[in-house]
Design an enzyme around this catalytic site. Structure first.
Site, short mmCIF file in Angstrom:
data_model
loop_
_atom_site.label_atom_id
_atom_site.label_comp_id
_atom_site.label_asym_id
_atom_site.label_seq_id
_atom_site.Cartn_x
_atom_site.Cartn_y
_atom_site.Cartn_z
N ALA A 1 1.62 1.06 1.06
CA ALA A 1 2.58 0.01 0.70
C ALA A 1 2.79 -0.84 1.96
O ALA A 1 2.83 -0.29 3.07
CB ALA A 1 3.91 0.60 0.25
N GLY B 1 -10.39 9.13 0.72
CA GLY B 1 -9.08 9.10 1.40
C GLY B 1 -8.99 9.85 2.71
O GLY B 1 -7.89 10.15 3.17
N LYS C 1 4.62 6.74 -6.96
CA LYS C 1 4.25 8.12 -7.25
C LYS C 1 4.64 8.49 -8.69
O LYS C 1 3.95 9.28 -9.33
CB LYS C 1 4.88 9.08 -6.25
CG LYS C 1 4.32 8.97 -4.83
CD LYS C 1 2.82 9.15 -4.76
CE LYS C 1 2.31 9.32 -3.33
NZ LYS C 1 0.83 9.22 -3.25
N THR D 1 0.84 13.02 8.92
CA THR D 1 -0.39 12.22 8.85
C THR D 1 -0.04 10.76 9.17
O THR D 1 1.15 10.42 9.27
CB THR D 1 -1.00 12.26 7.44
OG1 THR D 1 -0.06 11.68 6.54
CG2 THR D 1 -1.32 13.68 6.99
N TYR E 1 11.93 6.98 1.00
CA TYR E 1 10.62 6.96 0.32
C TYR E 1 10.48 5.68 -0.53
O TYR E 1 9.37 5.18 -0.76
CB TYR E 1 10.44 8.22 -0.51
CG TYR E 1 8.98 8.57 -0.73
CD1 TYR E 1 8.13 8.81 0.34
CD2 TYR E 1 8.44 8.64 -2.02
CE1 TYR E 1 6.79 9.12 0.15
CE2 TYR E 1 7.11 8.96 -2.22
CZ TYR E 1 6.29 9.19 -1.14
OH TYR E 1 4.96 9.50 -1.34
N SER F 1 -5.69 13.94 7.95
CA SER F 1 -5.59 13.56 6.53
C SER F 1 -5.60 14.78 5.62
O SER F 1 -6.37 15.73 5.83
CB SER F 1 -6.77 12.67 6.13
OG SER F 1 -6.74 11.46 6.83
N ILE F 2 -4.78 14.72 4.58
CA ILE F 2 -4.76 15.81 3.59
C ILE F 2 -6.15 15.95 2.95
O ILE F 2 -6.61 17.06 2.69
CB ILE F 2 -3.66 15.55 2.55
CG1 ILE F 2 -2.28 15.76 3.20
CG2 ILE F 2 -3.83 16.45 1.34
CD1 ILE F 2 -1.09 15.45 2.33
N VAL G 1 -10.05 0.25 -2.54
CA VAL G 1 -9.79 0.45 -3.97
C VAL G 1 -9.25 -0.80 -4.67
O VAL G 1 -9.10 -0.80 -5.89
CB VAL G 1 -8.84 1.66 -4.24
CG1 VAL G 1 -9.52 2.97 -3.94
CG2 VAL G 1 -7.53 1.52 -3.50
N1 LIG Z 1 1.51 13.44 4.42
C1 LIG Z 1 2.47 13.77 3.58
O1 LIG Z 1 3.54 14.22 3.98
C2 LIG Z 1 2.23 13.61 2.10
C3 LIG Z 1 3.06 14.31 1.21
C4 LIG Z 1 2.84 14.17 -0.16
C5 LIG Z 1 1.81 13.35 -0.61
N2 LIG Z 1 1.02 12.67 0.28
C6 LIG Z 1 -0.05 11.81 -0.25
O2 LIG Z 1 -1.30 12.28 0.20
C7 LIG Z 1 -2.23 11.20 0.12
C8 LIG Z 1 -3.01 11.13 1.43
O3 LIG Z 1 -2.15 10.74 2.48
P1 LIG Z 1 -2.17 11.42 3.92
O4 LIG Z 1 -0.79 11.88 4.19
O5 LIG Z 1 -3.30 12.36 4.03
O6 LIG Z 1 -2.37 10.17 4.88
P2 LIG Z 1 -3.70 9.43 5.40
O7 LIG Z 1 -3.21 8.17 6.04
O8 LIG Z 1 -4.52 10.34 6.22
O9 LIG Z 1 -4.49 9.08 4.06
C9 LIG Z 1 -4.23 7.92 3.28
C10 LIG Z 1 -5.58 7.34 2.92
O10 LIG Z 1 -5.44 6.19 2.07
C11 LIG Z 1 -6.49 5.31 2.40
N3 LIG Z 1 -6.26 3.96 1.90
C12 LIG Z 1 -5.18 3.15 2.09
N4 LIG Z 1 -5.40 1.96 1.50
C13 LIG Z 1 -6.63 2.02 0.91
C14 LIG Z 1 -7.42 1.12 0.15
N5 LIG Z 1 -7.01 -0.14 -0.12
N6 LIG Z 1 -8.64 1.52 -0.28
C15 LIG Z 1 -9.11 2.75 0.00
N7 LIG Z 1 -8.41 3.67 0.71
C16 LIG Z 1 -7.18 3.30 1.16
C17 LIG Z 1 -6.48 5.35 3.95
O11 LIG Z 1 -7.70 4.83 4.45
C18 LIG Z 1 -6.32 6.84 4.19
O12 LIG Z 1 -7.59 7.45 4.26
C19 LIG Z 1 -1.41 9.95 -0.19
O13 LIG Z 1 -1.47 9.70 -1.58
C20 LIG Z 1 -0.01 10.37 0.20
O14 LIG Z 1 1.00 9.63 -0.46
C21 LIG Z 1 1.19 12.80 1.62
#
Ligand SMILES: NC(=O)c1ccc[n+]([C@@H]2O[C@H](COP(=O)([O-])OP(=O)(O)OC[C@H]3O[C@@H](n4cnc5c(N)ncnc54)[C@H](O)[C@@H]3O)[C@@H](O)[C@H]2O)c1
Length: 275
Positions: free
Chosen positions: A100, A13, A169, A200, A162, A19-20, A70
């Protein structure tokens, strides 16, 4: 010696340096972990996604970098097979993936299309089960392995904007509990971090992000927003022996936002709250 010296795992991811998953990786690397990574497959001839991730993970000694969608079981299995070939068994998996279709995400949820719902659920919730299942089938997880996913408060309570992702989630968080119960007898732990807003690529697709940051700053007990590194540190701890007795939990890294039932009195004195 670091907390992860001799420990090996997979990080799924990373899209870019915001990215987180990258913030978690930096913390794991600092503690000595050896890691393999994936990137979203590139469409066409230009390896844009691959290059972005390689630029980050090559300098920290990535053991491999593979494309993985995935939605494709063969991709998932190939990544797990590569991890087994490279490391033998693995000690941790970071699952930091969500998506989504924008038209379905903007809401209202009752207007989500059937296909949009399926895609969002498949990528954002089912993928955790699919990855864990593939790892279990290949006996890839060590006897004290830890799996971590990323979630958001919108899966517990309604966060306007959201929308469909909140429903995903909720499914993801429930999957954490079922997986924890099913893999616990093998010694494998499964947890989630419910992170506050972090700027992000994915986050920018959800509502007005600056409003969200202001809201969190005004309401959180700590009166500030979290940093990606704070999620990274807690992620590292949940993947490490420091949390050896914790499984099936969703840990909030949100400066306390989720405990508030109503805004504090000083929130209404802030200029942005009055506007
Ligand atoms: N950024 C925020 O504020 C926040 C807060 C809470 C939770 N999250 C969660 O953290 C997680 C990482 O998100 P992020 O904010 O780092 O953003 P990000 O866009 O950097 O990461 C999302 C990742 O999902 C991957 N992805 C999407 N579709 C895919 C697929 N079909 N197959 C494989 N990989 C796929 C993307 O390539 C990307 O690397 C997510 O689950 C997000 O919901 C984010």
């Amino acid at each position: 010696m670091g907390l992860f010296t001799g420990r090996k795992g997979l990080v799924l991811g990373i899209a870019n340096e915001r990215s987180i998953a990258w913030a978690i990786t930096e913390n794991l690397h600092r503690e000595g972990a050896e890691m393999g990574f994936t990137h979203l497959p590139d469409a066409g001839d230009r390896p844009k996604n691959q290059n972005k991730v390689a630029k980050l993970v090559d300098p920290i000694g990535s053991k491999f970098l593979m494309p993985m969608d995935v939605c494709n079981d063969e991709h998932i299995d190939a990544v797990i097979a590569k991890a087994v070939e490279t490391f033998g068994q693995i000690d941790f998996i970071v699952h930091s993936i969500a998506f989504a279709p924008p038209a379905d995400l903007t809401g209202p949820t009752y207007a989500s299309s059937r296909n949009g719902f399926k895609t969002a659920m498949e990528i954002s919730a089912y993928s955790l089960l699919a990855v864990a299942g593939a790892a279990k089938r290949r006996n890839a997880l060590s006897k004290d392995a830890s799996i971590l996913t990323l979630t958001y408060f919108g899966g517990e309570e309604v966060i306007p904007g959201y929308n469909l992702m909140g429903i995903c989630k909720a499914a993801l968080e429930c999957s954490v509990r079922y997986l924890a119960s099913e893999l616990g007898p093998d010694g494998v732990r499964v947890n989630g971090i419910s992170a506050g807003p972090v700027k992000t690529v994915s986050a920018m697709g959800v509502g007005d992000f600056d409003d969200m940051l202001n809201l969190y700053r005004g309401i959180s007990p700590m009166r500030r927003n979290i940093s990606a590194d704070e999620v990274g540190k807690t992620g590292m701890a949940l993947l490490s022996d420091l949390s050896s007795g914790i499984t099936g939990e969703i840990v909030h890294v949100d400066c306390g936002f989720s405990i508030m039932g109503a805004p504090p009195a000083d929130f209404f004195q802030q200029p942005e709250a009055k506007a």
